[in-house]
Design an enzyme around this catalytic site. Structure first.
Site, short mmCIF file in Angstrom:
data_model
loop_
_atom_site.label_atom_id
_atom_site.label_comp_id
_atom_site.label_asym_id
_atom_site.label_seq_id
_atom_site.Cartn_x
_atom_site.Cartn_y
_atom_site.Cartn_z
N THR A 161 11.58 10.84 62.24
CA THR A 161 11.87 12.15 61.64
C THR A 161 13.26 12.65 62.02
OG1 THR A 161 9.55 12.74 61.50
CG2 THR A 161 11.09 14.56 61.63
N SER A 170 7.97 5.58 62.42
CA SER A 170 7.52 4.83 63.59
C SER A 170 6.08 4.33 63.46
CB SER A 170 7.69 5.64 64.88
OG SER A 170 6.71 6.62 65.01
N THR A 204 8.31 10.03 66.36
CA THR A 204 7.50 10.55 67.48
C THR A 204 6.07 10.00 67.50
OG1 THR A 204 6.78 12.47 66.20
CG2 THR A 204 8.80 12.71 67.52
N ASP A 205 5.58 9.52 66.35
CA ASP A 205 4.16 9.15 66.30
C ASP A 205 3.80 8.06 67.30
OD1 ASP A 205 3.88 10.98 64.31
OD2 ASP A 205 3.58 9.55 62.68
N1 ASP Z 1 5.95 9.87 61.14
C1 ASP Z 1 7.15 10.16 61.89
C2 ASP Z 1 7.49 8.97 62.74
O1 ASP Z 1 6.84 8.74 63.72
C3 ASP Z 1 6.97 11.38 62.71
C4 ASP Z 1 8.13 11.75 63.58
O2 ASP Z 1 9.08 11.04 63.79
O3 ASP Z 1 8.07 12.87 64.12
O4 ASP Z 1 8.39 8.26 62.42
#
Ligand code: ASP
Length: 334
Positions: free
Chosen positions: A25, A71, A103-104
């Site tokens: 993200t 991710s 973040t995932d």
């Molecule tokens: N779906 C995203 C990821 O993990 C969420 C994020 O980055 O906050 O790439």
């Protein structure tokens, strides 16, 4: 490797920080202003760096876009690419690393690097909860603080760290605790290592478990990792799930109830499958805090590692040994 133009040196030699981009993200774009309905991993590192006031004044920056993905699509192959770059670049004139990541699954990649990267130099992982195009995007400040931490002498010997929303966390303890708010990471009841205030780190704790150069996990030359699945227990869970897991994976982690527990049906089936297949079964818990205390019925305790972290350690343990006692020692150590 791309060289990013840095601001004039102010008399002190600047540290050389390598930024390795993987997407997420923090590199996401969508409808201007909004935080939902965006696409992760669309912007190049250069754009992210250009969007952070003062970043090039902190350090001499170079970067590599290793991948640009959400991710949730990161694979073990991506881990091997990432750790390979860190292990190679650490022998160059480099002072620290920043890895941008979604973040995932950030905590899984962070723990993998914490155990498998062979460097004593700071490795700081960072992401964002709001895309680059959102109002009050959190990525720029997180990235600024990640570079500031990676260049700091105080950051040495902590292994891999995660910087998020002014907090510094050990890769071993950190986990994602919110689906959308910007303060999305926590070290659970173990806490954080410290705080960032602007570009200054303040450390208060250190993790005791060995990491990086002090582990036996060296994945050099591997192009795949052993497969490990997670079996999630719940009321009325069908024990046939365990038959599937033991048939399809090299090892199985239990996301158990309470103290890493499951029904008698599951426990009996697991004990039989461990004996029949010789595959390791690690008891972890679906509970946020505390630890799983006992090694029972041939199962190994994950200690206080959550299921997704226990999975990472079991994958790495299986690159070294299939011996359950030795794997149990790894879980007690790392
Ligand atoms: N779906 C995203 C990821 O993990 C969420 C994020 O980055 O906050 O790439």
């Amino acid at each position: 490797m791309t060289n990013y133009p840095t601001m004039p040196v102010d008399g002190r030699a600047k540290k050389h920080i390598v930024i390795l981009g993987t997407g997420g993200t923090i590199a996401g774009t969508g409808e201007p202003g909004r935080t939902t309905g965006y696409t992760a991993g669309t912007l190049e590192l250069q754009t992210l760096i250009d969007g952070v006031p003062g970043l090039t004044g902190l350090a001499r920056l170079t970067g590599e876009q290793l991948i640009n993905a959400d991710s949730d699509n990161i694979t073990a192959r991506d881990w091997l690419t990432l750790v390979g770059r860190i292990n190679a670049l650490t022998h160059d004139d480099v002072d620290g690393f920043v890895v941008t990541h979604g973040t995932d699954t950030l905590e899984e990649t962070a723990f993998f690097l914490h155990l498998a990267a062979k460097t004593h130099k700071p490795v700081v992982m960072v992401g964002a909860m709001r895309p680059y195009t959102a109002t009050s995007a959190d990525g720029p400040m997180n990235l600024y603080q990640a570079v500031a931490l990676a260049r700091s002498d105080a950051a040495k010997d902590h292994g891999v760290m995660v910087v998020f929303s002014d907090g510094i966390y050990s890769a071993r303890d950190v986990t994602k605790v919110n689906t959308f708010k910007t303060d999305a990471f926590s070290g659970r009841d173990i806490g954080c290592l410290g705080y960032m205030r602007d570009d200054t780190p303040y450390f208060f704790h250190k993790s005791l478990q060995p990491h990086t150069l002090s582990t036996p996990f060296d994945v050099t030359g591997l192009d795949a990792l052993p497969s490990v699945g997670i079996a999630y227990f719940h009321i009325d869970a069908d024990p046939a799930v365990l038959d599937f897991m033991f048939a399809h994976y090299d090892g199985v982690v239990l996301a158990g109830a309470g103290d890493g527990l499951a029904s008698s049906l599951w426990s009996d089936r697991a004990a039989r499958l461990i004996a029949e297949t010789g595959k390791p079964f690690v008891r972890s818990a679906r509970i946020a805090n505390g630890m799983v205390n006992f090694q029972t019925n041939g199962a190994i305790s994950a200690g206080n590692l959550n299921p997704q972290k226990a999975r990472v350690l079991l994958q790495l343990a299986l690159t070294v040994t299939r011996d359950h006692q030795k794997i149990g020692q790894y879980f007690a150590t790392y």
